[in-house]
Every structure is written in C-alpha cells, then in structure tokens.
Design an enzyme around this catalytic site. Structure first.
Site, PDB file in Angstrom:
ATOM      1  N   ASP A 126       0.819  -1.220   0.000  1.00  0.00           N
ATOM      2  CA  ASP A 126       0.000   0.000   0.000  1.00  0.00           C
ATOM      3  C   ASP A 126       0.857   1.276   0.000  1.00  0.00           C
ATOM      4  O   ASP A 126       0.630   2.187   0.810  1.00  0.00           O
ATOM      5  CB  ASP A 126      -0.905   0.042   1.244  1.00  0.00           C
ATOM      6  CG  ASP A 126      -1.659  -1.252   1.475  1.00  0.00           C
ATOM      7  OD1 ASP A 126      -2.043  -1.891   0.487  1.00  0.00           O
ATOM      8  OD2 ASP A 126      -1.875  -1.616   2.647  1.00  0.00           O
ATOM      9  N   GLU A 186     -11.084  -0.682  -3.325  1.00  0.00           N
ATOM     10  CA  GLU A 186     -10.386   0.080  -2.280  1.00  0.00           C
ATOM     11  C   GLU A 186      -9.281   0.910  -2.926  1.00  0.00           C
ATOM     12  O   GLU A 186      -9.130   0.923  -4.142  1.00  0.00           O
ATOM     13  CB  GLU A 186      -9.772  -0.876  -1.259  1.00  0.00           C
ATOM     14  CG  GLU A 186      -8.789  -1.871  -1.877  1.00  0.00           C
ATOM     15  CD  GLU A 186      -8.455  -3.042  -0.971  1.00  0.00           C
ATOM     16  OE1 GLU A 186      -9.106  -3.207   0.076  1.00  0.00           O
ATOM     17  OE2 GLU A 186      -7.541  -3.806  -1.322  1.00  0.00           O
TER      18      GLU A 186
HETATM   19  O1  FUB Z   1      -2.659  -3.711   3.646  1.00  0.00           O
HETATM   20  C1  FUB Z   1      -3.915  -3.858   4.246  1.00  0.00           C
HETATM   21  C2  FUB Z   1      -5.011  -3.685   3.235  1.00  0.00           C
HETATM   22  O2  FUB Z   1      -4.812  -4.537   2.115  1.00  0.00           O
HETATM   23  C3  FUB Z   1      -5.131  -2.302   2.622  1.00  0.00           C
HETATM   24  O3  FUB Z   1      -5.774  -1.372   3.428  1.00  0.00           O
HETATM   25  C4  FUB Z   1      -5.880  -2.617   1.375  1.00  0.00           C
HETATM   26  O4  FUB Z   1      -5.880  -1.589   0.432  1.00  0.00           O
HETATM   27  C5  FUB Z   1      -5.200  -3.877   0.913  1.00  0.00           C
HETATM   28  O5  FUB Z   1      -4.056  -3.596   0.176  1.00  0.00           O
END
Ligand code: FUB
Length: 465
Positions: free
Chosen positions: A189, A355
């Site tokens: 991320d 997301e």
């Molecule tokens: O790294 C934790 C979670 O996994 C992130 O918040 C999401 O976007 C996914 O990449």
C-alpha cells in the site's frame, strides 16, 4: 523514542503475554538492509547458507555453483517482529528462522511465533566489523555454528563461543540482477509523495497474518532508486489511544508547513471495525502524533470499511479526503485538515471499485484511480476514471495495471502516483505479491513509469522486476 525504548515497546506488542519480554542485548548494532552474505570470523571462506531448508556453514568460492552462491546470499530486511531488528530472506522468498533452536528456512506464515523466530537483533561480534545475532525472543541465545550446522545456543562467555557466533557481512555471492522491491522486505500500500526535493514512500508494514502490523515506517530518496529508511514514524501501540493493530495504507500530505498522515487502525478489543485517523508532524519523517485522540472517520459510520485514506489538494488550495473499501467516499476537508462537514460526504460510484482511492490532476482533468478485486487475489489490479472536478462525475476508462505472469508478477495494486516536479514524467508506486514466494499478506513495493497518451488516457502500465 530511542532504539532501546522502541525495541522494548515493539517487543512488548508483538510478543503478547505468552512470551517472556526479551531483554535488549548490551551492545546493539545496526545492519545495512539489502543483499549480503555472512562469513564466519573463525572460518574465513565459510558462509551461512541453507541446504535442504536447514542452516549450515559451508565453503563458498568463486568456483562454487550458482545454486550454492544463491543459497549463501540473503537479503537483510526489516525485522518481521520488530523494526529495531532484522530478518534474513533467501532468494526463494523464505526466511531464516529457528525452530527447536535449529536454524531453518521457511515461508513466512505471518504468525507471531514465526515472526519472532525469524527476527534477530545484531550486537557487536568478537572482532571489529563483525556482528552476532540475538534471537528477538531468546535474548540469552545467539545464532552460532556448531559442527558447521547453525543453531541458536545459550550464550557462553568464552572466546570459542564468541567466535562461533560472529559473522562478517560481505558483498553478496549473488548480485542483484533486477530492481526488485524498491525497499527491501515486506511492505504494501505505498503512498508516494514529493516534499522539498525528496521523494517519500509511506507503506503498510507487511508479513503479518491478517495485516495486523502496528506501525508505519517512512523511506526517502532523491532518485526513486536508492531509499533511506527513516524508521518508525507512528506506532499504534504507544502513539494512538484508539488503535492497536492494522496500521494500514497511510497517506501523507503537506499543508501549512506541517505534514498530515491519514491512516487506518483497529483495536485489540475484539471489535473488528477499522477506523480512520489523522496524525501530524513538523517533519515528513515524523515522529507523528495523533491529531485528534480519536478517529477522524469512525468505522461503521458509512457502509464499507473506513480504510485506505488519500488526500488530494487542488490548485485552489482545497483539500479533499477520499477513503473506503467496498464503497468509495469523498469529502472536502476543512482548512485545519483534521475535520470536515459530515453533510458534505459523497459516495463515488464506479464499477469495480474495491479500495485504495487515489486522485491526481493533469492538464485540467481529474483522474480517480482505485484497486479492484481482493488484495489476496493475483488479479488485484488498478483501474481509473476521469472527471471534470475532484468530486466527479467520473467516467471509467479501464484497467491500467495488472499481473504479468510470465515474470511471476501477481496482485499488482494499491498504488499511488508522483509527478517529477516541473515535468510530465510520472511514476506509480504499487505493491505486488513478493517475488518469489509472496501472497496477499507477504507483499513488496515497487515503482514503475506511468505514461499518458496524447488523448490524456493512461497507457497500460508495464510492471517490471
Ligand atoms: O494492507 C492492508 C489492506 O490490504 C489495505 O488497506 C488494502 O488496500 C489492501 O491492500
């Protein structure tokens, strides 16, 4: 927080109540991260290696096979259980760990036990320039060779034991042939930003089961190739009263001479909701302090998870907060950067949104980008839409970044984009399953070029190793 205090604080978090808190070694050392080989001080020419998934000390010479050289090469990375210590990753993606006190090579399961067994804290070795490795969860033991096998044995204050547990870091037997992850180790991320002549990367710390890592680190670079590790910038345990774990997907923005870090976190209480917070610092490398002492967006207020924040500041100085998993939201931030009018929150509707919202502006067009599918799915990918304002309306343009199986690249997503100042050159930072041997909780961060076509669309991004 100094190094000793930080290790004690972090160790107390990761070791939970079932494991004795390790005392810090008397003389802590630091190691360079990146590829290295480890040579025994008392057997020059013999190196730490793995053979049949067991740790050994064997002779390696320029005439050794490529496999032997590779088996004697490790990437030193951020400690899986503590950022104050280190883990050692082999070319196949597995880590050195101890099990029944024997050193073995295994894939990171992400459990607290695995991460502790694979984390070693360096202290000065028996001769100048050498190091000795102390298991983070057994501070009375050291990694040593015995009959050319590697064990973690109880420390004995003898010249023989000291020599058997001391190693020199040498140039790696197998040199790096790809750019690899831009920051060694498991991170995801990435939020990339440019402040005052330097590029910064703010990732999620990865390698934890259920993405439960409690802290964020910052890295900086002048060339997007060589990155400096600035250590922990926010640690949920000591620094955030309402969050203990799930330090996910930070985003940092500069405003009014200060730096605002938007982040997600969950509590250890059993409440599975994640909340979204904001922390502030006078420096891009922290330390950051929780600005509100409470979440900025409380999980459950809006449908979907309150995670994956991102702030875009338009040319008129107005900043917008984007976030969401399952549903995407946007709201103008107030000038204080730590509040907004709840009545102004809007839902963004684009097909495929999962997301990781990201917004940029180029030639008057706004680009809303996001990730599709589950981060554990090799088909995790980046798509985008364009629109006439930070609030849309958005027209989906398609997927621009996806897996490249012929190179073993999977799960390419949760990206961010930076423009080289004064140019039309753009770079995308994103994560992928670690190569090789990674998965949705063992991910790594990389950077590639992002090019705009003459019509303003984004050319398919070519992920490279
Ligand atoms: O790294 C934790 C979670 O996994 C992130 O918040 C999401 O976007 C996914 O990449």
């Amino acid at each position: 927080m100094n190094r000793r205090a930080r290790l004690l604080a972090v160790s107390s978090l990761v070791l939970a109540s079932t494991v004795t808190l390790p005392a810090l070694p008397a003389s802590a050392a630091t190691l360079p991260t990146g590829a290295r080989s480890l040579e025994a001080v008392n057997y020059p020419g013999r190196f730490v290696r793995h053979a049949d998934y067991l740790g050994r000390l064997d002779a390696v010479t320029s005439g050794s096979s490529a496999q032997t050289k590779s088996d004697a090469t490790f990437t030193i990375v951020n400690g899986l259980a503590s950022p104050a210590c280190y883990s050692f990753q082999a070319a196949n993606g597995m880590f050195l760990r101890h099990y029944d006190f024997r050193i073995r090579l295994e894939a990171n399961a992400g459990t607290p036990t695995f991460r502790e067994d694979a984390t070693f804290c360096p202290v000065d070795g028996s001769v100048a320039g050498s190091v000795s490795l102390v298991p983070v969860n057994y501070p009375d033991r050291r990694l040593r060779h015995r009959n050319f096998e590697l064990w973690v044995d109880k420390f004995e204050d003898t010249a023989g034991f000291r020599a058997d547990s001391s190693f020199r870091l040498t140039t790696p037997w197998t040199p790096k042939t790809t750019k690899g992850p831009v920051i060694p180790g498991l991170f995801a991320d990435p939020h990339i930003a440019y402040f005052n002549g330097r590029y910064y990367l703010y990732p999620t710390t990865d390698g934890y089961a259920s993405w439960s890592a409690p802290y964020y680190k910052a890295f900086s670079s002048t060339d997007l190739v060589n990155w400096t590790d600035h250590g922990v910038i926010l640690d949920h345990g000591p620094d955030v009263s309402w969050a203990d774990n799930s330090a996910w997907a930070p985003a940092v923005v500069a405003r009014n001479g200060r730096y605002y870090l938007y982040f997600s976190g969950g509590a250890a209480s059993g409440d599975t909701r994640k909340h979204l917070g904001v922390a502030v610092s006078d420096s891009p490398t922290g330390p950051f302090r929780d600005a509100l002492g409470a979440p900025l967006v409380r999980g459950g207020t809006y449908p979907g998870q309150a995670i994956d924040p991102m702030v875009f500041t338009d040319d008129d100085g107005r900043s917008y907060l984007y976030w969401g998993n399952g549903a995407a939201y946007v709201v103008p931030l107030n000038a204080d950067m730590v509040s907004f009018d709840p009545a102004a929150v809007r839902t963004i509707t684009t097909t495929g949104f999962r997301e990781a919202s990201f917004v940029l502006k180029r030639n008057g067009t706004y680009y809303f980008m996001w990730s599709e599918n589950d981060t554990r799915d090799e088909n995790y990918q980046v798509a985008y839409a364009t629109g006439p304002s930070p609030l849309g309306p958005w027209t989906k343009r398609g997927v621009v970044l996806q897996k490249r199986l012929e190179l073993g690249i999977k799960g390419t997503g949760h990206h961010s984009v930076v423009q080289v100042p004064g140019t039309d050159t753009w770079y995308i930072a994103y994560h992928r399953f670690a190569v090789p041997g990674g998965n949705g909780t063992n991910r790594e961060v990389t950077v590639d070029r992002m090019v705009f076509n003459a019509d303003g669309t984004i050319a398919p991004i070519v992920p490279t190793l």
